[in-house]
Write a protein that holds these residues in place. Structure first.
Motif, PDB file in Angstrom:
ATOM      1  N   ARG A 132      -1.368 -17.021  -0.399  1.00 50.34           N
ATOM      2  CA  ARG A 132      -0.827 -15.858  -1.128  1.00 50.34           C
ATOM      3  C   ARG A 132      -0.190 -16.303  -2.496  1.00 50.34           C
ATOM      4  N   GLU A 133      -0.335 -17.337  -2.949  1.00 49.30           N
ATOM      5  CA  GLU A 133       0.182 -17.862  -4.138  1.00 49.30           C
ATOM      6  C   GLU A 133      -0.806 -18.674  -4.886  1.00 49.30           C
ATOM      7  N   ARG A 144       0.226  -9.374  -3.680  1.00 54.08           N
ATOM      8  CA  ARG A 144      -0.085  -8.684  -2.415  1.00 54.08           C
ATOM      9  C   ARG A 144      -1.822  -8.949  -2.321  1.00 54.08           C
ATOM     10  N   ARG A 145      -2.419  -8.857  -3.388  1.00 54.22           N
ATOM     11  CA  ARG A 145      -3.952  -9.253  -3.288  1.00 54.22           C
ATOM     12  C   ARG A 145      -4.337  -9.803  -4.601  1.00 54.22           C
ATOM     13  N   PHE A 146      -5.268 -10.542  -4.406  1.00 53.68           N
ATOM     14  CA  PHE A 146      -5.923 -11.427  -5.711  1.00 53.68           C
ATOM     15  C   PHE A 146      -7.429 -11.053  -5.639  1.00 53.68           C
ATOM     16  N   VAL A 147      -7.906 -11.030  -7.050  1.00 50.67           N
ATOM     17  CA  VAL A 147      -9.317 -10.948  -7.494  1.00 50.67           C
ATOM     18  C   VAL A 147      -9.717 -11.899  -8.297  1.00 50.67           C
ATOM     19  N   LEU A 148     -10.826 -12.627  -7.643  1.00 55.01           N
ATOM     20  CA  LEU A 148     -11.431 -13.773  -8.340  1.00 55.01           C
ATOM     21  C   LEU A 148     -12.771 -13.215  -9.147  1.00 55.01           C
ATOM     22  N   ALA A 291      -6.338 -21.828  -0.489  1.00 54.70           N
ATOM     23  CA  ALA A 291      -6.442 -20.481  -0.085  1.00 54.70           C
ATOM     24  C   ALA A 291      -7.128 -20.146   1.396  1.00 54.70           C
ATOM     25  N   GLY A 292      -7.859 -21.144   1.581  1.00 55.85           N
ATOM     26  CA  GLY A 292      -8.795 -20.488   2.914  1.00 55.85           C
ATOM     27  C   GLY A 292     -10.111 -19.626   2.472  1.00 55.85           C
TER      28      GLY A 292
END
Length: 486
Positions: A132-133, A144-148, A291-292
């Protein structure tokens, strides 16, 4: 009216609802949409805002093609009774034209615009430090959410000697200060054929080398028309050419390629070499393992909702694999926003994803090709209509082209290919037909303005009914009715 929600710095960590890594077309669409919907957004970009599309892809390539088309229009003016001198190409001014087009569009993608929307923009590389970081430019980020949305870059084939040469890719092609005397283009996909045509029309000698066949994804009839168009304008097209080695030219000037073709070893010299052999996703240095997030050489692994194996992280665009189009990334951005912000189970649908090769004529395609439909076990019917039967094409002296429509059972539209001037402007009709599962009658019943190139679609659709409408049973019925009707 309340202002935008902004990320908050707490105990040295930047907290946000959403962190978007990559400010290309897909990332910018997500960031803009999320900020305007009320989310706090961190936008991270290590390179130029706007990504490849604005700076080294769609925008400069289409600007270059426009300049090339203007030159070719002057050369072809005699067909209409006009005497126009051979155009004098000033390559420095052509390059300035590209820069002006990019500069005109850049404000829409600028950091200033996104800061005004409420985003915190960090101009640095980003990497995950946990599920989450992430950290960017030394700044820890928790979202809360990431976007690649890190895009892709040119894939360089492992040809002996190539790495030691000053070859071009789309990232360097548009920085050329002088027009190539003889451009060698390695790769017969859309980028290769578009740039081969552009530089030939601007006065360069051009040779295109393709290991297999030109535009291998497209309908063979369509690819044949593009091949003929390139050769007609003086592009040397070498198919079945497997490059075995790349060497400097005589006295270190230019390049020389050795290639095998028809069982023979041949060599070819040129002043410049453009490598256009595909793309590879930008996944290095992102800390995906921490980040899995699973990934392969094709890109980050995503499900139909664009979620990675870390359900808090989404990926879209080129980094998530195909289809590698700006408009695909834009469509995926909508899927990500509905999932990440609204919790809706939206899924991607690539069945009606159109693609265009911007040659002259253009080649536009959507849905299944005939081969794909047959492989899928569909009950295939194929409709073909030559552009030479279109009055507008004849009036404009551009009759080379076709419409090929692939139908399944009950006349359901499965796919379409158009080869025509401005075919990319006409493929939308067929994209809608594929997306909505329409039958061919919906297109056949359309009333389209005359004379337009778009009429080729209606004429192709009408072919589905020609055997029955003008067959012996109809003729017999009409003859009977004429005797019975008052």
């Amino acid at each position: 009216m309340a202002g935008p929600r902004r990320p908050q710095l707490r105990n040295g960590t930047l907290h946000a609802d959403l962190c978007v890594i990559g400010a290309g077309s897909g990332g910018l669409s997500v960031a803009a949409g999320a900020a305007q919907m009320g989310a706090s957004v961190v936008l991270v970009e290590r390179g130029r805002m706007g990504g490849e599309c604005l700076n080294t892809g769609c925008v400069p390539s289409k600007a270059l093609l426009a300049a090339a088309a203007a030159a070719q229009a002057a050369r072809g003016a005699h067909r209409f009774g006009l005497d126009v001198p051979e155009p004098q190409v000033e390559f420095a001014r052509v390059r300035a034209h590209l820069r002006e087009v990019i500069a005109a569009l850049a404000p829409q993608d600028s950091a200033e615009r996104f800061e005004a929307l409420g985003c915190t923009v960090i101009r640095a590389a980003a990497a995950f430090t946990g599920p989450r970081e992430a950290v960017a430019g030394g700044q820890p980020i928790r979202a809360r959410r990431f976007v690649l949305a890190t895009g892709s870059r040119a894939a360089i084939p492992p040809i002996p000697g190539l790495a030691a040469l000053p070859f071009l890719t789309n990232e360097t092609l548009f920085d050329l200060a002088e027009r190539p005397a003889h451009l060698l283009v390695l790769g017969g996909g859309p980028v290769g054929v578009e740039m081969a045509l552009a530089f030939r029309r601007l006065g360069s000698a051009v040779t295109l080398l393709e290991r297999a066949s030109l535009l291998p994804r497209e309908e063979p009839e369509a690819a044949a028309l593009i091949r003929a168009a390139l050769r007609r304008e003086g592009v040397a097209v070498e198919e079945g050419a497997a490059v075995a080695a790349a060497n400097p030219g005589p006295e270190g000037e230019g390049v020389e390629l050795e290639f095998d073709q028809d069982g023979l070893r041949r060599s070819l010299r040129g002043s410049h070499l453009l490598v256009a052999t595909g793309r590879r996703p930008n996944t290095e240095g992102l800390g995906l393992e921490l980040a899995g997030i699973a990934h392969t050489p094709r890109g980050v692994t995503v499900d139909g909702r664009m979620r990675t194996t870390n359900r808090r992280v989404f990926a879209l665009g080129d980094v998530a694999g195909g289809p590698l189009y700006t408009h695909a990334a834009g469509a995926q951005a909508g899927v990500v926003l509905r999932n990440a912000l609204l919790g809706l189970p939206a899924t991607r649908d690539d069945r009606a994803m159109p693609r265009v090769t911007f040659t002259d004529p253009e080649l536009a395609q959507v849905g299944m090709t005939e081969a794909e439909a047959r492989k899928a076990g569909e009950a295939v019917t194929v409709l073909c209509e030559p552009l030479a039967h279109n009055d507008r094409a004849v009036a404009e002296r551009a009759p080379e082209g076709l419409a090929k429509i692939v139908l399944g059972g009950a006349g359901r539209v499965l796919g379409a290919t158009l080869v025509a001037p401005r075919a990319g402007e006409m493929i939308g009709l067929w994209a809608l037909a594929v997306q909505q599962g329409l039958r061919i009658g919906a297109v056949a019943r359309l009333v389209l303005p005359y004379p337009t190139l778009s009429e080729i679609s209606k004429r192709a659709a009408a072919r589905f009914y020609t055997p029955a409408l003008f067959g012996p049973r109809t003729r017999g019925l009409v003859g009977l009715l004429q005797r019975l009707l008052p």
